[in-house]
Scaffold this motif. Structure first.
Motif, PDB file in Angstrom:
ATOM      1  N   SER A  93       1.305  -4.281 -32.395  1.00  0.00           N
ATOM      2  CA  SER A  93       1.777  -3.466 -33.518  1.00  0.00           C
ATOM      3  C   SER A  93       2.712  -4.259 -34.420  1.00  0.00           C
ATOM      4  CB  SER A  93       2.509  -2.219 -33.009  1.00  0.00           C
ATOM      5  OG  SER A  93       1.641  -1.395 -32.293  1.00  0.00           O
ATOM      6  N   TRP A  94       3.637  -4.942 -33.818  1.00  0.00           N
ATOM      7  CA  TRP A  94       4.599  -5.722 -34.590  1.00  0.00           C
ATOM      8  C   TRP A  94       3.890  -6.839 -35.362  1.00  0.00           C
ATOM      9  CZ3 TRP A  94       6.370 -10.872 -33.872  1.00  0.00           C
ATOM     10  CH2 TRP A  94       7.422 -11.215 -34.707  1.00  0.00           C
ATOM     11  N   ALA A  95       2.958  -7.518 -34.694  1.00  0.00           N
ATOM     12  CA  ALA A  95       2.251  -8.618 -35.359  1.00  0.00           C
ATOM     13  C   ALA A  95       1.367  -8.116 -36.496  1.00  0.00           C
ATOM     14  CB  ALA A  95       1.409  -9.385 -34.337  1.00  0.00           C
ATOM     15  N   ALA A  96       0.721  -6.979 -36.299  1.00  0.00           N
ATOM     16  CA  ALA A  96      -0.221  -6.490 -37.301  1.00  0.00           C
ATOM     17  C   ALA A  96       0.436  -5.661 -38.400  1.00  0.00           C
ATOM     18  CB  ALA A  96      -1.302  -5.649 -36.623  1.00  0.00           C
ATOM     19  N   LEU A  97       1.499  -4.947 -38.060  1.00  0.00           N
ATOM     20  CA  LEU A  97       2.069  -4.013 -39.021  1.00  0.00           C
ATOM     21  C   LEU A  97       3.425  -4.444 -39.577  1.00  0.00           C
ATOM     22  CD1 LEU A  97       1.233  -0.671 -37.211  1.00  0.00           C
ATOM     23  CD2 LEU A  97       0.020  -1.695 -39.142  1.00  0.00           C
ATOM     24  N   GLY A  98       4.153  -5.240 -38.823  1.00  0.00           N
ATOM     25  CA  GLY A  98       5.473  -5.655 -39.290  1.00  0.00           C
ATOM     26  C   GLY A  98       6.335  -4.465 -39.621  1.00  0.00           C
ATOM     27  N   ASP A  99       6.862  -4.424 -40.817  1.00  0.00           N
ATOM     28  CA  ASP A  99       7.781  -3.378 -41.242  1.00  0.00           C
ATOM     29  C   ASP A  99       7.091  -2.040 -41.494  1.00  0.00           C
ATOM     30  OD1 ASP A  99      10.475  -2.706 -41.797  1.00  0.00           O
ATOM     31  OD2 ASP A  99       9.997  -2.659 -43.948  1.00  0.00           O
ATOM     32  N   GLU A 100       5.768  -2.030 -41.595  1.00  0.00           N
ATOM     33  CA  GLU A 100       5.041  -0.777 -41.843  1.00  0.00           C
ATOM     34  C   GLU A 100       5.100   0.192 -40.671  1.00  0.00           C
ATOM     35  OE1 GLU A 100       1.202  -0.682 -43.947  1.00  0.00           O
ATOM     36  OE2 GLU A 100       1.358  -2.867 -43.897  1.00  0.00           O
ATOM     37  N   ILE A 101       5.521  -0.284 -39.507  1.00  0.00           N
ATOM     38  CA  ILE A 101       5.603   0.570 -38.324  1.00  0.00           C
ATOM     39  C   ILE A 101       6.481   1.786 -38.596  1.00  0.00           C
ATOM     40  CG2 ILE A 101       6.715   0.679 -36.051  1.00  0.00           C
ATOM     41  CD1 ILE A 101       5.438  -1.925 -35.363  1.00  0.00           C
ATOM     42  N   ARG A 102       7.532   1.613 -39.368  1.00  0.00           N
ATOM     43  CA  ARG A 102       8.501   2.686 -39.572  1.00  0.00           C
ATOM     44  C   ARG A 102       8.123   3.651 -40.682  1.00  0.00           C
ATOM     45  NH1 ARG A 102      13.736  -0.815 -40.072  1.00  0.00           N
ATOM     46  NH2 ARG A 102      12.246  -2.039 -41.218  1.00  0.00           N
ATOM     47  N   HIS A 103       7.152   3.342 -41.485  1.00  0.00           N
ATOM     48  CA  HIS A 103       6.793   4.203 -42.610  1.00  0.00           C
ATOM     49  C   HIS A 103       5.771   5.245 -42.181  1.00  0.00           C
ATOM     50  CE1 HIS A 103       9.069   1.560 -45.132  1.00  0.00           C
ATOM     51  NE2 HIS A 103       8.306   0.522 -44.804  1.00  0.00           N
ATOM     52  N   GLY A 104       5.935   6.468 -42.685  1.00  0.00           N
ATOM     53  CA  GLY A 104       5.070   7.568 -42.270  1.00  0.00           C
ATOM     54  C   GLY A 104       3.930   7.860 -43.222  1.00  0.00           C
ATOM     55  N   THR A 105       3.484   6.903 -44.002  1.00  0.00           N
ATOM     56  CA  THR A 105       2.396   7.153 -44.935  1.00  0.00           C
ATOM     57  C   THR A 105       1.077   7.303 -44.197  1.00  0.00           C
ATOM     58  OG1 THR A 105       1.879   4.826 -45.242  1.00  0.00           O
ATOM     59  CG2 THR A 105       3.581   5.755 -46.689  1.00  0.00           C
ATOM     60  N   ASP A 106       0.116   7.939 -44.860  1.00  0.00           N
ATOM     61  CA  ASP A 106      -1.214   8.087 -44.266  1.00  0.00           C
ATOM     62  C   ASP A 106      -1.842   6.727 -43.998  1.00  0.00           C
ATOM     63  OD1 ASP A 106      -1.034  10.816 -44.277  1.00  0.00           O
ATOM     64  OD2 ASP A 106      -2.163  11.079 -46.137  1.00  0.00           O
ATOM     65  N   GLU A 107      -1.641   5.795 -44.905  1.00  0.00           N
ATOM     66  CA  GLU A 107      -2.190   4.448 -44.728  1.00  0.00           C
ATOM     67  C   GLU A 107      -1.585   3.776 -43.498  1.00  0.00           C
ATOM     68  OE1 GLU A 107      -2.021   0.221 -47.022  1.00  0.00           O
ATOM     69  OE2 GLU A 107      -2.354   2.003 -48.259  1.00  0.00           O
ATOM     70  N   LYS A 146      -3.405   2.605 -39.926  1.00  0.00           N
ATOM     71  CA  LYS A 146      -3.229   1.251 -39.378  1.00  0.00           C
ATOM     72  C   LYS A 146      -2.654   1.317 -37.966  1.00  0.00           C
ATOM     73  CE  LYS A 146      -2.580  -1.335 -43.675  1.00  0.00           C
ATOM     74  NZ  LYS A 146      -1.603  -2.110 -44.465  1.00  0.00           N
ATOM     75  N   ARG A 147      -1.715   2.233 -37.735  1.00  0.00           N
ATOM     76  CA  ARG A 147      -1.138   2.358 -36.385  1.00  0.00           C
ATOM     77  C   ARG A 147      -2.197   2.776 -35.382  1.00  0.00           C
ATOM     78  NH1 ARG A 147       3.587   4.748 -38.956  1.00  0.00           N
ATOM     79  NH2 ARG A 147       2.814   6.802 -38.379  1.00  0.00           N
ATOM     80  N   ALA A 148      -3.081   3.686 -35.778  1.00  0.00           N
ATOM     81  CA  ALA A 148      -4.156   4.111 -34.880  1.00  0.00           C
ATOM     82  C   ALA A 148      -5.077   2.937 -34.555  1.00  0.00           C
ATOM     83  CB  ALA A 148      -4.940   5.258 -35.494  1.00  0.00           C
ATOM     84  N   LEU A 149      -5.426   2.160 -35.571  1.00  0.00           N
ATOM     85  CA  LEU A 149      -6.279   1.001 -35.350  1.00  0.00           C
ATOM     86  C   LEU A 149      -5.605  -0.020 -34.442  1.00  0.00           C
ATOM     87  CD1 LEU A 149      -8.855  -0.597 -35.946  1.00  0.00           C
ATOM     88  CD2 LEU A 149      -7.740  -1.494 -38.001  1.00  0.00           C
ATOM     89  N   VAL A 150      -4.321  -0.254 -34.670  1.00  0.00           N
ATOM     90  CA  VAL A 150      -3.581  -1.207 -33.843  1.00  0.00           C
ATOM     91  C   VAL A 150      -3.497  -0.706 -32.403  1.00  0.00           C
ATOM     92  CG1 VAL A 150      -1.276  -2.181 -33.462  1.00  0.00           C
ATOM     93  CG2 VAL A 150      -2.328  -2.294 -35.724  1.00  0.00           C
TER      94      VAL A 150
END
Length: 157
Positions: A37-51, A55-59
């Motif tokens: 998750s950290w490698a693929a999403l970086g800072d996006e982990i904390r954002h609650g957007t649909d996008e 991505k979190r589901a895919l990761v």
């Protein structure tokens, strides 16, 4: 199949050993998912957007697939995951006590891959039923993934 283990097979692992080994393996799973998750999403982990949610589901799915690869490779080659190594137990073919080989991949698939369905709660329910199965299964204390692969968990002598 008789109700007896082969004469030269090590004794069955205790339910406590199996539980602690799986607990250690769960820590490994969480670490794998967090790292992916950290490698693929970086800072996006904390954002609650649909996008970000997609991505979190895919990761998460990729994390489970990586965990399947680790569990399958280790079980096929040695009969031991990180947790089983720590507790000095191993998966063994029921017929002769040998290292699972290709059955290790089947065992890992039945254990890990239903987790991909965790978004609709089937995965966690299956994990619970699968993991508890050995508490009432007799005579070999097999979980469903053991039954599918025709393995048992024994002491690693």
């Amino acid at each position: 199949m008789t109700a007896d283990l082969p004469a030269d097979m090590a004794p069955l692992a205790t339910l406590g050993q199996r539980f602690l080994a799986r607990l250690i393996d769960t820590v490994v799973l969480v670490a794998v998912v967090v790292l992916v998750s950290w490698a693929a999403l970086g800072d996006e982990i904390r954002h609650g957007t649909d996008e970000a949610l997609g991505k979190r589901a895919l990761v998460a799915v990729l994390g489970y697939i990586l965990y399947f690869a680790i569990e399958g490779a280790m079980t096929a080659a040695r009969g031991q995951t990180v947790g089983k190594l720590a507790l000095r137990i191993r998966a063994a073919r029921l017929v002769d006590g040998g290292v699972p080989g290709s059955a290790g991949w089947l065992r890992a698939a039945v254990y890990v891959l239903p987790a991909v369905l965790s978004a609709i709660l089937i995965g966690p329910f299956f994990w619970l039923v699968n993991s508890l199965w050995c508490t009432w299964d007799r005579p070999f204390q097999q979980c469903l993934h053991d039954k599918a692969a025709k393995t048992v968990v024994v002491a690693a002598l």
